[in-house]
Design a protein around this motif. Structure first.
Motif, short mmCIF file in Angstrom:
data_model
loop_
_atom_site.label_atom_id
_atom_site.label_comp_id
_atom_site.label_asym_id
_atom_site.label_seq_id
_atom_site.Cartn_x
_atom_site.Cartn_y
_atom_site.Cartn_z
N GLU A 1 0.69 -1.30 -0.01
CA GLU A 1 -0.08 -0.20 0.08
C GLU A 1 0.81 1.07 0.05
O GLU A 1 0.38 2.34 -0.45
CB GLU A 1 -0.84 0.11 1.13
CG GLU A 1 -1.88 -1.09 1.07
CD GLU A 1 -2.69 -1.21 0.17
OE1 GLU A 1 -3.19 -0.15 -0.36
OE2 GLU A 1 -2.85 -2.09 -0.52
N ALA A 2 2.08 1.04 0.62
CA ALA A 2 2.98 2.22 0.46
C ALA A 2 3.53 2.39 -0.70
O ALA A 2 3.75 3.79 -1.11
CB ALA A 2 4.07 2.09 1.61
N VAL A 3 3.76 1.41 -1.49
CA VAL A 3 4.10 1.53 -2.80
C VAL A 3 3.01 2.29 -3.71
O VAL A 3 3.44 3.05 -4.58
CB VAL A 3 4.53 0.25 -3.25
CG1 VAL A 3 4.67 0.34 -4.99
CG2 VAL A 3 5.72 -0.19 -2.95
N LYS A 4 1.74 1.88 -3.70
CA LYS A 4 0.83 2.53 -4.22
C LYS A 4 0.47 3.72 -4.02
O LYS A 4 0.49 4.64 -5.02
CB LYS A 4 -0.48 1.54 -4.02
CG LYS A 4 -0.68 0.12 -4.42
CD LYS A 4 -1.87 -0.55 -3.86
CE LYS A 4 -1.99 -1.80 -4.21
NZ LYS A 4 -3.15 -2.62 -3.51
N ASN A 5 0.56 4.02 -2.93
CA ASN A 5 0.35 5.56 -2.46
C ASN A 5 1.24 6.43 -2.58
O ASN A 5 1.29 7.68 -3.18
CB ASN A 5 -0.45 5.51 -1.19
CG ASN A 5 -1.39 6.79 -1.15
OD1 ASN A 5 -2.02 7.17 -1.93
ND2 ASN A 5 -1.38 7.40 0.01
N ASN A 6 2.53 6.35 -2.05
CA ASN A 6 3.57 7.02 -2.07
C ASN A 6 4.44 7.13 -3.26
O ASN A 6 5.05 8.06 -3.48
CB ASN A 6 4.67 6.61 -0.85
CG ASN A 6 3.61 6.97 0.52
OD1 ASN A 6 2.78 7.34 0.69
ND2 ASN A 6 4.43 6.35 1.72
N ILE A 7 4.44 6.03 -3.88
CA ILE A 7 5.44 5.91 -5.09
C ILE A 7 4.64 6.18 -6.26
O ILE A 7 4.66 7.04 -7.13
CB ILE A 7 6.07 4.47 -5.24
CG1 ILE A 7 7.26 4.39 -3.92
CG2 ILE A 7 7.05 4.60 -6.61
CD1 ILE A 7 7.99 3.36 -3.91
N ILE A 8 3.63 5.28 -6.60
CA ILE A 8 2.81 5.19 -7.80
C ILE A 8 2.09 6.38 -7.77
O ILE A 8 1.70 7.28 -8.92
CB ILE A 8 1.87 4.16 -7.92
CG1 ILE A 8 2.69 2.94 -8.14
CG2 ILE A 8 0.98 4.23 -9.18
CD1 ILE A 8 2.07 1.61 -8.25
N GLY A 9 1.19 6.90 -6.77
CA GLY A 9 0.38 8.00 -6.58
C GLY A 9 1.29 9.32 -6.89
O GLY A 9 0.80 10.16 -7.60
N THR A 10 2.38 9.57 -6.40
CA THR A 10 3.21 10.61 -6.64
C THR A 10 3.65 10.55 -7.96
O THR A 10 3.53 11.71 -8.60
CB THR A 10 4.47 10.50 -5.58
OG1 THR A 10 4.31 10.78 -4.42
CG2 THR A 10 5.63 11.72 -6.01
N ARG A 11 3.90 9.70 -8.57
CA ARG A 11 4.67 9.53 -10.03
C ARG A 11 3.02 9.98 -10.89
O ARG A 11 3.43 10.75 -11.76
CB ARG A 11 4.79 8.17 -10.48
CG ARG A 11 5.35 8.28 -11.91
CD ARG A 11 5.96 6.98 -12.31
NE ARG A 11 4.67 5.90 -12.46
CZ ARG A 11 4.80 4.55 -12.67
NH1 ARG A 11 6.24 4.30 -13.07
NH2 ARG A 11 4.08 3.83 -12.97
N ASN A 12 1.93 9.41 -10.48
CA ASN A 12 0.55 9.89 -11.33
C ASN A 12 0.57 11.48 -11.20
O ASN A 12 0.14 11.96 -12.18
CB ASN A 12 -0.43 9.11 -10.78
CG ASN A 12 -0.48 7.56 -11.13
OD1 ASN A 12 0.37 7.44 -12.01
ND2 ASN A 12 -1.28 6.96 -10.41
N VAL A 13 0.46 12.00 -9.89
CA VAL A 13 0.24 13.36 -9.82
C VAL A 13 1.27 14.30 -10.69
O VAL A 13 0.93 15.30 -10.99
CB VAL A 13 0.14 13.71 -8.41
CG1 VAL A 13 -0.09 15.13 -8.09
CG2 VAL A 13 -0.86 12.99 -7.46
N ALA A 14 2.59 13.80 -10.39
CA ALA A 14 3.72 14.57 -11.00
C ALA A 14 3.47 14.47 -12.53
O ALA A 14 3.81 15.73 -12.95
CB ALA A 14 4.99 13.85 -10.37
N GLU A 15 3.19 13.36 -13.20
CA GLU A 15 3.30 13.26 -14.69
C GLU A 15 2.01 14.11 -15.17
O GLU A 15 2.20 14.88 -15.96
CB GLU A 15 3.10 11.73 -15.24
CG GLU A 15 4.36 10.97 -14.92
CD GLU A 15 4.21 9.76 -15.28
OE1 GLU A 15 3.39 9.25 -15.56
OE2 GLU A 15 5.37 8.89 -15.42
N ALA A 16 1.04 14.13 -14.23
CA ALA A 16 -0.32 15.00 -14.70
C ALA A 16 -0.17 16.53 -14.66
O ALA A 16 -0.20 17.06 -15.52
CB ALA A 16 -1.39 14.55 -13.79
#
Length: 610
Positions: free
Chosen positions: A374-389
């Motif tokens: 869950e940390a990977v999903k939110n902290n890594i993937i979530g950050t990447r999604n927001v940053a790329e958008a």
């Protein structure tokens, strides 16, 4: 008592006093005759009528005489003098002569009796009317202007439950002096002795400009006693008008942080926030919601509140509308999951923010140890999604909220935040958007912090649980953390990691002891129990790695880290395979990569120039 009844009473009493002064003065100056004549009757009427006329004109009857001071006595002097002058003018016009001896003696009697009556009422009210009330004996720390003001207020107020009895001050020139009738009995190191000898119930720290380090020293002395310790507001709160200088309150743990508060560069922040569209992720969290409050002070055109929990987002939206409804700010809410890349793109495309503050994250260390995926999903993937958008839609500034646990991480939470920093720093290299991260230590009062836990344990009677007697952490308040994030956006040039100078780290056990004392208990009553270090925890945290340290401040109390090495290919590999890994294996890979200890056949790295 109503104003009409009060006015009637004053007119009746003053008429009696004035007539008494006139006739007593007459008999003093005309002892041989003792016959009341036309001049004395005429003078009496002139003085009585003019006294009431001038008293009404100068609002004497509206004065609260229990708070009378030199100003009120000056007004009385004016009324009496003008009344005598009016009588003299009347005598000259009606009788052709002025009886100077009579008027002089009458003035003295008039002045002393009118002033004396008010003074006697104040003495009676202060010493007898409320003598049956039991008041707590108070010791005031600081015999300066603020301490004197507090003492005067407490002495005057009949409603106060406190009775000041002495001052403490380090200024040797004030020792052995009396201020407002209260002795200055000694210095800070004599607090314990003074409390015992004078039977002190309450201690008031009345030094608004006191730094937190000095406050901590004074508090530790006060904590040796059984007296309740209170404090005047800090100077910055008084200057900004948030509180009154006489707003005495209990000492809070936040007051004892050994660091000066963050001071904002208002002009630079206004340039990139005011009248712009701003988006905050994790807007319902403790940091995110405070960010929204602070940002609203700068009047953005639109503030987009993005979060996953509908209740917390609704709550902060209602609070902002109520508090800042007078400002032309459009508040918009977006309920969204950071893992939904399409949704992030849609939100950015709909609102086109100029500034994004990324505060959404999983931050609870023990929980993330048990749920690393869950940390990977939110902290890594979530950050990447927001940053790329944000990059795709041309956001100007992107500020990510990070943590000191990202430095040499031993926990899943710290490791995922460090890898999120790498993603953000890499995005800065290939985007026109300025991407930066902000690191700070533990936030007092935030969800999951030790303070709410300690308070609950104290409320239940203890014991307070601390993992290890040598556990130390950096601490800051939620408003300070939010100010740092906002200031970082103003300083952003791209790729930086900003770090607050958080002063000296605090021992968790000392924090627990202070909180117990502030709650009105002794350490023995509550107790402290050591439970052992939890998985993923370190005894101490760092704000920068040794190879990141850069001594020069870029802003008061703010540092910037040196360039670092980014392992992007390995992060991508984790994102693609984490759901197939065992939890222990995933934890090992995350921590190893965040500490640059992953074995590679060929290193694929990106070096940034910051």
């Amino acid at each position: 008592m109503s104003y009409k009844k009060r006015l009637s009473l004053f007119i009746l009493i003053d008429s009696f006093i004035v007539l008494t002064a006139i006739f007593f003065g007459f008999f003093l100056t005309n002892a041989s005759t003792g016959v009341i004549t036309t001049p004395i009757v005429l003078s009496s009427l002139a003085i009585v009528l003019s006294h009431h006329a001038y008293s009404l004109l100068l609002h004497v009857y509206k004065k609260a005489w229990e708070y009378a001071s030199v100003g009120e006595m000056i007004i009385i002097c004016k009324v009496v003098t003008l009344s005598i002058l009016t009588a003299a003018l009347t005598q000259q016009m009606m009788l052709g002569e002025i009886f100077f001896r009579l008027l002089a003696v009458t003035w003295l009697l008039h002045m002393s009796m009118i002033g004396g009556s008010r003074f006697c009422w104040r003495v009676y009210r202060d010493n007898y009317l409320h003598s049956s009330e039991e008041k707590k004996r108070a010791l005031i720390i600081g015999a300066g202007s603020a301490g004197t003001m507090v003492a005067r207020q407490l002495l005057r107020s009949s409603d106060s439950v406190l009775k000041p009895v002495a001052f403490i001050d380090d200024d040797l020139n004030k020792h052995q002096l009396d201020i407002l009738g209260l002795p200055v009995v000694g210095s800070i190191n004599q607090i314990t002795k003074t409390v015992d000898s004078l039977g002190i119930d309450n201690i008031i720290i009345a030094i608004p400009s006191l730094g937190r380090k000095d406050l901590n020293i004074i508090f530790q002395e006060c904590a040796k006693t059984k007296a309740k310790t209170q404090i005047l507001p800090m100077l910055e709160d008084i200057v900004t008008g948030r509180v009154s200088v006489n707003g005495i309150r209990d000492v809070e743990v936040e007051d004892l942080l050994g660091r000066s508060p963050v001071v904002l560069d208002m002009d630079r922040i206004s340039e990139y926030v005011t009248d712009r569209v701003v988006l905050v992720t994790g807007a319902g969290g403790s940091i995110g919601s405070e960010l929204c409050r602070q940002i609203s002070l700068f009047s953005p055109k639109k503030l987009v509140l993005l979060g996953h929990g509908e209740n917390s987002i609704y709550s902060i939206e209602q609070e902002l509308k109520e508090k800042f409804g007078h400002l032309p700010i459009e508040y918009v809410t977006e309920i969204a999951d950071l893992q939904d890349a399409k949704k992030m793109m849609n939100v950015m495309g709909t609102h086109h923010p100029a500034v994004v503050y990324h505060a959404a994250a999983h931050k609870h260390v023990p929980l993330m140890e048990r749920n690393p995926e869950e940390a990977v999903k939110n902290n890594i993937i979530g950050t990447r999604n927001v940053a790329e958008a944000a990059s795709w839609h041309g956001v100007e500034t992107f500020v990510m909220v990070s943590t000191d646990k990202a430095v040499n991480p031993t926990s899943v939470m710290g490791a995922t935040k460090r890898l999120a920093e790498m993603i953000v720093q890499n995005m800065d290299q290939k985007s026109k958007t300025n991407f930066v991260a902000v690191r700070f230590g533990n936030v007092l009062g935030s969800r999951g912090s030790v303070i709410p836990l300690f308070k609950k344990q104290i409320a239940k009677g203890g014991p307070v649980t601390v993992t290890h007697p040598d556990m130390i952490r950096y601490f800051m308040t939620i408003p300070e953390a939010s100010r740092l994030v906002i200031q970082a956006g103003a300083l952003a040039r791209g790729g930086e990691i900003f770090v607050l100078d958080m002063g000296e780290p605090v021992k968790i056990v000392d924090l627990a002891k202070n909180l117990i004392k502030l709650s009105g208990y002794t350490i023995e009553e509550i107790g402290i129990e050591f439970t052992g270090i939890r998985p993923g925890e370190k005894l101490f945290e760092e704000l920068l790695k040794d190879d990141e340290v850069q001594e020069k401040q870029v802003f008061p109390n703010i540092y910037i880290g040196k360039p670092a090495t980014l392992y992007l290919e390995d992060i991508d590999k984790i994102v693609q395979t984490f759901h197939t890994m065992e939890k222990e294996k995933l934890k090992e890979v995350l921590v190893s990569l965040a500490n640059n200890k992953v074995k590679r056949k060929k290193a694929t790295v990106v070096s940034i120039s910051g």
